[in-house]
Design a protein around this motif. Structure first.
Motif, mmCIF file in Angstrom:
data_model
loop_
_atom_site.group_PDB
_atom_site.id
_atom_site.type_symbol
_atom_site.label_atom_id
_atom_site.label_comp_id
_atom_site.label_asym_id
_atom_site.label_seq_id
_atom_site.Cartn_x
_atom_site.Cartn_y
_atom_site.Cartn_z
ATOM 1 N N ASN A 18 -24.739 -27.952 66.982
ATOM 2 C CA ASN A 18 -23.273 -27.582 67.921
ATOM 3 C C ASN A 18 -22.086 -28.377 67.850
ATOM 4 O OD1 ASN A 18 -24.876 -28.900 69.020
ATOM 5 N ND2 ASN A 18 -25.573 -27.938 71.026
ATOM 6 N N HIS A 19 -22.054 -29.060 67.456
ATOM 7 C CA HIS A 19 -20.969 -29.998 66.823
ATOM 8 C C HIS A 19 -19.456 -30.221 66.420
ATOM 9 C CE1 HIS A 19 -23.514 -33.040 69.501
ATOM 10 N NE2 HIS A 19 -24.553 -32.214 68.812
ATOM 11 N N ILE A 20 -18.763 -30.177 67.201
ATOM 12 C CA ILE A 20 -17.070 -29.980 66.038
ATOM 13 C C ILE A 20 -16.845 -30.582 65.473
ATOM 14 C CG2 ILE A 20 -15.087 -29.386 66.045
ATOM 15 C CD1 ILE A 20 -17.603 -27.061 66.577
ATOM 16 N N PHE A 21 -16.703 -30.829 64.084
ATOM 17 C CA PHE A 21 -15.813 -31.978 63.210
ATOM 18 C C PHE A 21 -14.365 -31.964 62.871
ATOM 19 C CE2 PHE A 21 -20.315 -32.860 64.121
ATOM 20 C CZ PHE A 21 -20.835 -34.394 63.561
ATOM 21 N N ALA A 22 -13.560 -32.915 63.772
ATOM 22 C CA ALA A 22 -11.797 -33.197 62.821
ATOM 23 C C ALA A 22 -11.962 -33.342 61.132
ATOM 24 C CB ALA A 22 -10.940 -33.930 62.540
ATOM 25 N N HIS A 23 -11.806 -32.774 60.313
ATOM 26 C CA HIS A 23 -11.622 -32.788 59.156
ATOM 27 C C HIS A 23 -10.945 -34.316 58.362
ATOM 28 C CE1 HIS A 23 -6.618 -33.825 59.687
ATOM 29 N NE2 HIS A 23 -6.860 -34.702 58.213
ATOM 30 N N ASP A 24 -10.925 -35.326 59.235
ATOM 31 C CA ASP A 24 -11.127 -36.257 58.893
ATOM 32 C C ASP A 24 -12.306 -37.535 59.401
ATOM 33 O OD1 ASP A 24 -10.668 -37.137 61.541
ATOM 34 O OD2 ASP A 24 -9.306 -38.560 61.431
ATOM 35 N N GLY A 25 -13.107 -36.552 59.714
ATOM 36 C CA GLY A 25 -14.601 -37.109 59.633
ATOM 37 C C GLY A 25 -15.589 -37.167 61.365
ATOM 38 N N ARG A 26 -14.218 -37.234 61.873
ATOM 39 C CA ARG A 26 -14.496 -37.702 63.423
ATOM 40 C C ARG A 26 -15.011 -36.300 63.890
ATOM 41 N NH1 ARG A 26 -9.562 -37.440 65.940
ATOM 42 N NH2 ARG A 26 -9.090 -36.780 65.071
ATOM 43 N N GLU A 33 -25.252 -24.419 76.343
ATOM 44 C CA GLU A 33 -25.228 -23.545 77.281
ATOM 45 C C GLU A 33 -23.658 -22.532 77.099
ATOM 46 O OE1 GLU A 33 -26.846 -25.396 80.507
ATOM 47 O OE2 GLU A 33 -28.781 -25.508 79.113
ATOM 48 N N ASN A 34 -22.774 -23.302 78.698
ATOM 49 C CA ASN A 34 -21.737 -22.740 78.573
ATOM 50 C C ASN A 34 -20.745 -23.115 79.025
ATOM 51 O OD1 ASN A 34 -22.555 -19.464 78.555
ATOM 52 N ND2 ASN A 34 -23.063 -19.991 80.916
ATOM 53 N N TYR A 35 -20.979 -24.722 78.317
ATOM 54 C CA TYR A 35 -19.680 -25.644 78.617
ATOM 55 C C TYR A 35 -18.988 -26.472 77.174
ATOM 56 C CZ TYR A 35 -21.240 -25.277 83.267
ATOM 57 O OH TYR A 35 -21.336 -25.978 84.499
ATOM 58 N N VAL A 36 -17.984 -26.520 77.172
ATOM 59 C CA VAL A 36 -17.104 -28.152 75.668
ATOM 60 C C VAL A 36 -17.779 -28.913 76.492
ATOM 61 C CG1 VAL A 36 -16.186 -27.988 74.431
ATOM 62 C CG2 VAL A 36 -16.667 -25.053 74.556
ATOM 63 N N TYR A 37 -17.718 -29.874 75.480
ATOM 64 C CA TYR A 37 -18.167 -31.438 75.923
ATOM 65 C C TYR A 37 -17.126 -31.555 74.639
ATOM 66 C CZ TYR A 37 -22.183 -30.394 78.685
ATOM 67 O OH TYR A 37 -23.485 -29.705 79.321
ATOM 68 N N ASP A 38 -16.513 -33.207 75.849
ATOM 69 C CA ASP A 38 -15.944 -34.158 74.481
ATOM 70 C C ASP A 38 -16.639 -34.656 73.536
ATOM 71 O OD1 ASP A 38 -16.433 -35.812 76.042
ATOM 72 O OD2 ASP A 38 -14.603 -36.190 76.814
ATOM 73 N N ILE A 39 -15.811 -35.778 73.152
ATOM 74 C CA ILE A 39 -17.209 -36.958 72.280
ATOM 75 C C ILE A 39 -17.818 -37.526 73.324
ATOM 76 C CG2 ILE A 39 -15.060 -38.268 72.403
ATOM 77 C CD1 ILE A 39 -17.944 -38.280 69.343
ATOM 78 N N ASN A 40 -17.614 -37.964 74.535
ATOM 79 C CA ASN A 40 -17.692 -39.042 75.530
ATOM 80 C C ASN A 40 -18.645 -38.040 76.434
ATOM 81 O OD1 ASN A 40 -16.349 -41.197 74.771
ATOM 82 N ND2 ASN A 40 -14.760 -40.204 75.925
ATOM 83 N N THR A 41 -19.326 -37.019 76.347
ATOM 84 C CA THR A 41 -20.069 -35.973 77.055
ATOM 85 C C THR A 41 -19.655 -35.782 78.075
ATOM 86 O OG1 THR A 41 -21.487 -37.806 77.831
ATOM 87 C CG2 THR A 41 -22.181 -36.773 75.477
ATOM 88 N N ARG A 42 -18.183 -35.381 78.414
ATOM 89 C CA ARG A 42 -18.252 -35.213 79.127
ATOM 90 C C ARG A 42 -17.473 -33.439 79.453
ATOM 91 N NH1 ARG A 42 -11.667 -36.532 80.962
ATOM 92 N NH2 ARG A 42 -11.698 -35.037 79.498
ATOM 93 N N LYS A 43 -17.488 -32.550 80.730
ATOM 94 C CA LYS A 43 -17.447 -31.172 80.563
ATOM 95 C C LYS A 43 -16.076 -31.361 80.362
ATOM 96 C CE LYS A 43 -21.521 -29.703 82.791
ATOM 97 N NZ LYS A 43 -22.282 -29.587 83.931
ATOM 98 N N ILE A 44 -15.207 -30.265 79.512
ATOM 99 C CA ILE A 44 -13.822 -30.013 79.355
ATOM 100 C C ILE A 44 -13.622 -28.847 79.584
ATOM 101 C CG2 ILE A 44 -13.916 -31.994 78.106
ATOM 102 C CD1 ILE A 44 -13.359 -30.827 75.511
#
Length: 89
Positions: A18-26, A33-44
């Motif tokens: 359930n993790h999304i990576f950019a083409h450069d590996g970041r 559940e019903n949330y999208v989180y940024d890399i810092n685990t903050r709900k966005i």
């Protein structure tokens, strides 16, 4: 294609679990559940009814139908498509 995320035939990222990576590996973030989180685990963003609602300074709403039209292919759950939509904008 598989776990790859492409735009106009070019790989722009990929999904692992359930993790999304950019083409450069970041690592960009993840969905649960019903949330999208940024890399810092903050709900966005969150799914509420028929909308994806951003959770920034102002709450922008996007119809889930529009996201499904733009994010095609694969067998991602709705929140996974929303994560791709938000994190790889």
């Amino acid at each position: 294609m598989g776990n790859d995320i492409t735009r106009a035939g070019e790989k722009i990222g990929w999904i692992e679990g359930n993790h999304i990576f950019a083409h450069d590996g970041r690592k960009l973030g993840y969905f649960a559940e019903n949330y999208v989180y940024d890399i810092n685990t903050r709900k966005i963003a969150r799914i509420e009814g028929d909308f994806l609602i951003s959770m920034g300074d102002h709450e922008a709403k996007t119809r889930l139908e529009q996201i499904s039209e733009e994010i095609t292919g694969g067998v991602l759950p709705e929140i996974g498509k929303c994560a791709v939509y938000v994190l790889l904008d």
